[in-house]
Design a protein around this motif. Sequence first.
Motif, mmCIF file in Angstrom:
data_model
loop_
_atom_site.group_PDB
_atom_site.id
_atom_site.type_symbol
_atom_site.label_atom_id
_atom_site.label_comp_id
_atom_site.label_asym_id
_atom_site.label_seq_id
_atom_site.Cartn_x
_atom_site.Cartn_y
_atom_site.Cartn_z
ATOM 1 N N ALA A 45 43.249 22.545 0.282
ATOM 2 C CA ALA A 45 43.513 22.287 -1.135
ATOM 3 C C ALA A 45 42.293 22.624 -1.988
ATOM 4 C CB ALA A 45 43.900 20.819 -1.317
ATOM 5 N N GLN A 46 41.088 22.425 -1.434
ATOM 6 C CA GLN A 46 39.851 22.728 -2.154
ATOM 7 C C GLN A 46 38.885 23.450 -1.230
ATOM 8 O OE1 GLN A 46 38.175 19.227 -4.015
ATOM 9 N NE2 GLN A 46 40.203 18.330 -4.307
ATOM 10 N N PHE A 47 37.943 24.132 -1.840
ATOM 11 C CA PHE A 47 36.920 24.831 -1.056
ATOM 12 C C PHE A 47 35.541 24.297 -1.429
ATOM 13 C CE2 PHE A 47 40.500 27.718 -1.000
ATOM 14 C CZ PHE A 47 40.535 28.127 0.320
ATOM 15 N N SER A 48 34.675 24.196 -0.411
ATOM 16 C CA SER A 48 33.342 23.652 -0.644
ATOM 17 C C SER A 48 32.347 24.290 0.333
ATOM 18 C CB SER A 48 33.355 22.132 -0.435
ATOM 19 O OG SER A 48 32.045 21.622 -0.426
ATOM 20 N N GLY A 49 31.127 24.471 -0.129
ATOM 21 C CA GLY A 49 30.090 25.023 0.743
ATOM 22 C C GLY A 49 29.143 23.958 1.267
ATOM 23 N N GLN A 50 29.605 22.689 1.232
ATOM 24 C CA GLN A 50 28.738 21.572 1.621
ATOM 25 C C GLN A 50 28.291 21.663 3.075
ATOM 26 O OE1 GLN A 50 30.502 17.776 0.826
ATOM 27 N NE2 GLN A 50 28.713 16.617 1.484
ATOM 28 N N ALA A 51 29.224 22.037 3.966
ATOM 29 C CA ALA A 51 28.877 22.115 5.399
ATOM 30 C C ALA A 51 27.844 23.202 5.648
ATOM 31 C CB ALA A 51 30.138 22.369 6.215
ATOM 32 N N TRP A 52 28.001 24.349 4.983
ATOM 33 C CA TRP A 52 27.034 25.427 5.150
ATOM 34 C C TRP A 52 25.669 25.044 4.567
ATOM 35 C CZ3 TRP A 52 27.684 29.399 8.332
ATOM 36 C CH2 TRP A 52 28.974 29.743 8.702
ATOM 37 N N ARG A 53 25.689 24.293 3.442
ATOM 38 C CA ARG A 53 24.415 23.833 2.863
ATOM 39 C C ARG A 53 23.673 22.913 3.834
ATOM 40 N NH1 ARG A 53 27.181 23.507 -2.078
ATOM 41 N NH2 ARG A 53 27.615 21.299 -1.770
ATOM 42 N N TYR A 54 24.453 22.051 4.518
ATOM 43 C CA TYR A 54 23.830 21.149 5.508
ATOM 44 C C TYR A 54 23.149 21.968 6.609
ATOM 45 C CZ TYR A 54 23.358 17.655 9.180
ATOM 46 O OH TYR A 54 22.851 16.844 10.151
ATOM 47 N N LEU A 55 23.819 23.043 7.024
ATOM 48 C CA LEU A 55 23.255 23.885 8.089
ATOM 49 C C LEU A 55 21.921 24.495 7.653
ATOM 50 C CD1 LEU A 55 23.628 25.377 10.847
ATOM 51 C CD2 LEU A 55 24.749 27.195 9.564
ATOM 52 N N PHE A 56 21.877 25.039 6.430
ATOM 53 C CA PHE A 56 20.651 25.708 5.983
ATOM 54 C C PHE A 56 19.563 24.702 5.612
ATOM 55 C CE2 PHE A 56 23.851 29.063 5.156
ATOM 56 C CZ PHE A 56 23.291 30.035 5.965
ATOM 57 N N GLU A 57 19.962 23.494 5.138
ATOM 58 C CA GLU A 57 18.964 22.470 4.821
ATOM 59 C C GLU A 57 18.297 21.906 6.078
ATOM 60 O OE1 GLU A 57 21.088 20.802 0.718
ATOM 61 O OE2 GLU A 57 21.130 19.637 2.564
ATOM 62 N N ASN A 58 19.014 21.983 7.216
ATOM 63 C CA ASN A 58 18.462 21.485 8.488
ATOM 64 C C ASN A 58 18.204 22.648 9.439
ATOM 65 O OD1 ASN A 58 18.880 18.303 8.376
ATOM 66 N ND2 ASN A 58 20.665 19.267 7.438
ATOM 67 N N TYR A 59 17.704 23.750 8.874
ATOM 68 C CA TYR A 59 17.525 24.947 9.703
ATOM 69 C C TYR A 59 16.475 24.742 10.798
ATOM 70 C CZ TYR A 59 13.315 25.893 6.933
ATOM 71 O OH TYR A 59 12.086 25.809 6.325
ATOM 72 N N ASP A 60 15.527 23.805 10.601
ATOM 73 C CA ASP A 60 14.510 23.570 11.636
ATOM 74 C C ASP A 60 15.143 23.064 12.930
ATOM 75 O OD1 ASP A 60 12.474 24.418 10.099
ATOM 76 O OD2 ASP A 60 11.886 22.429 9.378
ATOM 77 N N SER A 61 15.929 21.982 12.808
ATOM 78 C CA SER A 61 16.550 21.401 14.009
ATOM 79 C C SER A 61 17.631 22.320 14.573
ATOM 80 C CB SER A 61 17.154 20.031 13.692
ATOM 81 O OG SER A 61 18.111 20.134 12.653
ATOM 82 N N MET A 62 18.392 22.987 13.677
ATOM 83 C CA MET A 62 19.427 23.910 14.151
ATOM 84 C C MET A 62 18.809 25.121 14.844
ATOM 85 S SD MET A 62 22.207 22.425 13.427
ATOM 86 C CE MET A 62 22.713 21.040 12.411
ATOM 87 N N GLY A 63 17.720 25.637 14.258
ATOM 88 C CA GLY A 63 17.039 26.772 14.882
ATOM 89 C C GLY A 63 16.468 26.405 16.233
ATOM 90 N N GLU A 64 15.938 25.190 16.346
ATOM 91 C CA GLU A 64 15.413 24.728 17.636
ATOM 92 C C GLU A 64 16.526 24.643 18.681
ATOM 93 O OE1 GLU A 64 13.681 20.892 17.458
ATOM 94 O OE2 GLU A 64 13.355 20.754 19.628
ATOM 95 N N ALA A 65 17.706 24.144 18.238
ATOM 96 C CA ALA A 65 18.830 24.032 19.170
ATOM 97 C C ALA A 65 19.310 25.405 19.631
ATOM 98 C CB ALA A 65 19.979 23.275 18.501
ATOM 99 N N VAL A 66 19.377 26.358 18.687
ATOM 100 C CA VAL A 66 19.811 27.722 19.049
ATOM 101 C C VAL A 66 18.805 28.355 20.003
ATOM 102 C CG1 VAL A 66 20.217 30.054 18.164
ATOM 103 C CG2 VAL A 66 21.112 28.076 16.920
ATOM 104 N N LEU A 67 17.513 28.222 19.678
ATOM 105 C CA LEU A 67 16.467 28.825 20.515
ATOM 106 C C LEU A 67 16.470 28.219 21.920
ATOM 107 C CD1 LEU A 67 14.104 30.816 20.515
ATOM 108 C CD2 LEU A 67 12.608 28.931 19.832
ATOM 109 N N THR A 68 16.587 26.890 21.993
ATOM 110 C CA THR A 68 16.624 26.231 23.309
ATOM 111 C C THR A 68 17.852 26.658 24.108
ATOM 112 O OG1 THR A 68 15.516 24.303 22.347
ATOM 113 C CG2 THR A 68 16.566 24.003 24.478
#
Length: 270
Positions: A45-68
């Motif tokens: 019904a609606q569109f939002s970029g909130q989930a993607w913003r969370y990903l980029f705002e926490n790029y340190d921990s996400m990048g660590e998880a991807v690298l590991t």
Amino acid sequence: MEKLFKKLSLPFILVGMFIFFALPFLSLVLWSVGKDWCWPRIFPAQFSGQAWRYLFENYDSMGEAVLTSVLLAGTVTLIVTVISIPASRTLALDHFRGKRLIEILIFLPIIVPPIAVVMGIHLIFIKLGLVDTFTGVVLAHLIPTTPYMVRILKTVYAFVGRKMEEQAEALGANGWQTFWYITLPMITPGIITGGILVFLISLSQYLLTFLIGGGRVFTLPLVLFPFVTSGNRPLAAVLSLLFTVPGIFMILITEFYLRRRYADIDLYFV
């Protein structure tokens, strides 16, 4: 009749591929930007970029998880390949007493329930001090992945046989030259196929990584699972899409290598 069958079957194959492969991926994309999406709505019904913003705002921990995750899966793939080449050759080409029993033991981890394997090695790893370490998780991932690589390379060795190696040795090649110039090129497609499979299995392991790593070895499945169980579907969809990137990247590199490696293969055939 055969041509008519091919023409009629092609649309069904394309529709089936879309339903089983493209539709789930498209659904993930919509979930990652969707909001208030429930039955019977076809689209959110609606569109939002909130989930993607969370990903980029926490790029340190996400990048660590991807690298590991990539480092772990790559290390496991390399070790499994080194172990499986001589093991599969012996199982495919040699005949000895107890061969059938060894085959059963090697393939046992993919026959018995994974939880039984995990609990068994968890107790052993606690005694060895390997729990909560990267090394322990790597060793744990070898158990469910090695049988697949051995199975694939055993089939390749059974198909290739010994004749080319025996001819090389008859022409004066030593053991290393025979392996490097004759055996390795012939089994390379099997190594690549098994390597992709091992990489993806290791990349998607949750239970083994959680129990042996104890949360200190932080991989993508450990990040993804809490969002799935809590019902945060947009963020779970974003992380699932991120989860597909290493596998797709590895397949593209492999395809690029195979095209360059076998680009001139027709020159060897008349």
